[in-house]
Design a protein around this motif. Structure first.
Motif, PDB file in Angstrom:
ATOM      1  N   ASP A   6      40.728  25.695   3.031  1.00 51.23           N
ATOM      2  CA  ASP A   6      38.750  26.520   2.791  1.00 51.23           C
ATOM      3  C   ASP A   6      38.156  26.902   3.920  1.00 51.23           C
ATOM      4  O   ASP A   6      37.945  28.538   4.555  1.00 51.23           O
ATOM      5  N   VAL A   7      38.706  25.615   5.040  1.00 45.62           N
ATOM      6  CA  VAL A   7      38.177  25.633   6.705  1.00 45.62           C
ATOM      7  C   VAL A   7      39.034  26.662   7.194  1.00 45.62           C
ATOM      8  O   VAL A   7      37.719  27.063   8.206  1.00 45.62           O
ATOM      9  N   VAL A   8      39.857  26.821   7.338  1.00 41.36           N
ATOM     10  CA  VAL A   8      40.826  27.983   7.816  1.00 41.36           C
ATOM     11  C   VAL A   8      40.334  29.298   7.079  1.00 41.36           C
ATOM     12  O   VAL A   8      40.384  30.112   7.984  1.00 41.36           O
ATOM     13  N   PHE A   9      40.291  29.648   6.455  1.00 35.41           N
ATOM     14  CA  PHE A   9      39.739  30.771   5.644  1.00 35.41           C
ATOM     15  C   PHE A   9      37.981  31.420   5.961  1.00 35.41           C
ATOM     16  O   PHE A   9      37.509  32.231   6.103  1.00 35.41           O
ATOM     17  N   GLU A  10      37.321  30.016   6.354  1.00 34.63           N
ATOM     18  CA  GLU A  10      35.860  30.135   6.517  1.00 34.63           C
ATOM     19  C   GLU A  10      35.915  30.250   8.315  1.00 34.63           C
ATOM     20  O   GLU A  10      35.174  31.240   8.587  1.00 34.63           O
ATOM     21  N   LYS A  11      37.127  29.314   9.121  1.00 32.17           N
ATOM     22  CA  LYS A  11      37.173  29.742  10.497  1.00 32.17           C
ATOM     23  C   LYS A  11      37.851  30.958  10.810  1.00 32.17           C
ATOM     24  O   LYS A  11      36.989  31.651  11.533  1.00 32.17           O
ATOM     25  N   LEU A  12      39.234  31.246  10.265  1.00 27.65           N
ATOM     26  CA  LEU A  12      39.004  33.154  10.218  1.00 27.65           C
ATOM     27  C   LEU A  12      39.650  33.752   8.956  1.00 27.65           C
ATOM     28  O   LEU A  12      40.702  33.944   8.094  1.00 27.65           O
ATOM     29  N   PRO A  13      38.753  34.012   8.930  1.00 30.25           N
ATOM     30  CA  PRO A  13      39.126  35.390   6.861  1.00 30.25           C
ATOM     31  C   PRO A  13      40.036  36.534   8.026  1.00 30.25           C
ATOM     32  O   PRO A  13      39.583  36.612   8.816  1.00 30.25           O
ATOM     33  N   PRO A  14      40.984  37.038   6.589  1.00 28.50           N
ATOM     34  CA  PRO A  14      41.742  37.615   7.383  1.00 28.50           C
ATOM     35  C   PRO A  14      40.677  39.167   7.467  1.00 28.50           C
ATOM     36  O   PRO A  14      41.813  39.787   8.084  1.00 28.50           O
ATOM     37  N   ILE A  19      38.310  38.411  18.694  1.00 31.73           N
ATOM     38  CA  ILE A  19      38.904  37.277  19.041  1.00 31.73           C
ATOM     39  C   ILE A  19      38.153  36.066  18.791  1.00 31.73           C
ATOM     40  O   ILE A  19      36.548  36.409  19.491  1.00 31.73           O
ATOM     41  N   PRO A  20      38.640  35.396  17.461  1.00 33.68           N
ATOM     42  CA  PRO A  20      37.833  34.126  17.593  1.00 33.68           C
ATOM     43  C   PRO A  20      37.650  33.411  19.416  1.00 33.68           C
ATOM     44  O   PRO A  20      38.528  33.019  19.933  1.00 33.68           O
ATOM     45  N   ASP A  21      36.444  32.526  18.643  1.00 35.44           N
ATOM     46  CA  ASP A  21      36.054  31.361  20.482  1.00 35.44           C
ATOM     47  C   ASP A  21      37.556  30.514  20.075  1.00 35.44           C
ATOM     48  O   ASP A  21      37.544  30.026  18.802  1.00 35.44           O
ATOM     49  N   ARG A  22      37.926  29.920  21.175  1.00 38.07           N
ATOM     50  CA  ARG A  22      38.785  28.423  21.488  1.00 38.07           C
ATOM     51  C   ARG A  22      38.659  27.763  20.316  1.00 38.07           C
ATOM     52  O   ARG A  22      38.929  27.171  19.658  1.00 38.07           O
ATOM     53  N   ASP A  23      36.968  27.897  20.443  1.00 38.18           N
ATOM     54  CA  ASP A  23      36.885  25.951  19.173  1.00 38.18           C
ATOM     55  C   ASP A  23      37.274  26.529  17.958  1.00 38.18           C
ATOM     56  O   ASP A  23      37.856  25.904  16.940  1.00 38.18           O
ATOM     57  N   ASP A  27      39.975  24.284  15.460  1.00 32.15           N
ATOM     58  CA  ASP A  27      39.626  23.408  13.912  1.00 32.15           C
ATOM     59  C   ASP A  27      40.269  24.368  12.956  1.00 32.15           C
ATOM     60  O   ASP A  27      40.342  24.108  12.276  1.00 32.15           O
ATOM     61  N   ALA A  28      40.821  25.747  12.845  1.00 26.05           N
ATOM     62  CA  ALA A  28      41.039  26.073  12.139  1.00 26.05           C
ATOM     63  C   ALA A  28      42.809  25.402  12.296  1.00 26.05           C
ATOM     64  O   ALA A  28      43.903  25.317  10.659  1.00 26.05           O
ATOM     65  N   THR A  29      43.560  25.405  13.306  1.00 21.81           N
ATOM     66  CA  THR A  29      44.790  24.717  13.822  1.00 21.81           C
ATOM     67  C   THR A  29      44.720  23.367  12.962  1.00 21.81           C
ATOM     68  O   THR A  29      45.526  22.912  12.615  1.00 21.81           O
ATOM     69  N   LEU A  30      43.779  22.348  13.233  1.00 20.15           N
ATOM     70  CA  LEU A  30      43.921  21.058  12.754  1.00 20.15           C
ATOM     71  C   LEU A  30      44.060  21.857  11.073  1.00 20.15           C
ATOM     72  O   LEU A  30      44.791  20.391  11.432  1.00 20.15           O
TER      73      LEU A  30
END
Length: 164
Positions: A6-14, A19-23, A27-30
């Motif tokens: 859920d967090v991955v898709f909240e942070k990086l929705p399709p 370009i998203p910020d580094r943080d 966060d999505a990578t973690l």
């Protein structure tokens, strides 16, 4: 584990087209890394619960050592304690476990962590770079992750704490 996805898709929705910020990417990578390690850990925990509750012993009648516990085909003493139907179930899924889960987990734990690139070059932009001789200018926000001319961080990046 559901929360990690859920967090991955909240942070990086399709549908994200900036370009998203580094943080955000970190966060999505973690969360992806946490999901992979926990998925693998769940299978390992199931094997340990089975071995301890059953109990499963080796061919000499002794307790299994830590490297003898698991659901994989090399763990013959554990597999021998399962029903034929369950072994067949595991065998049907072994290719997926080896190719996807084990491969990602082993890479994450021992070699190269899973990684989300900070951005991609669209096919339209890519075609324009290959069809013309002049370089394409990237938006400045795409260059916030360090130098584009080297794969190594500069000493300024390290000194500023920008690589933490």
């Amino acid at each position: 584990m559901v929360r990690a996805i859920d967090v991955v898709f909240e942070k990086l929705p399709p549908e994200l087209d900036t370009i998203p910020d580094r943080d955000t990417v970190v966060d999505a990578t973690l969360m992806i890394q946490a999901f992979v390690l926990n998925a693998f850990g769940c299978l390992d925990n199931l094997a340990w619960i089975w071995v301890c509750e059953k109990p499963v012993l080796n061919a000499r009648g002794k307790e299994l050592g830590p490297l003898e516990v698991g659901l994989g085909p090399k763990r013959r003493d554990v597999r021998a304690s399962f029903s034929k139907e369950f072994v067949a179930y595991l065998e049907k899924r072994q290719d997926w476990v080896d190719k996807h889960l084990k491969g990602f987990r082993d890479s994450l734990a021992h070699r190269i962590p899973l990684y989300i690139p900070p951005y991609i070059v669209s096919p339209r932009l890519s075609k324009s770079t290959t069809s013309s001789k002049k370089p394409v200018e990237m938006p400045s926000e795409s260059l916030t992750w360090g130098s584009t001319t080297s794969c190594r961080p500069s000493s300024a990046d390290w000194a500023s704490g920008g690589l933490g």
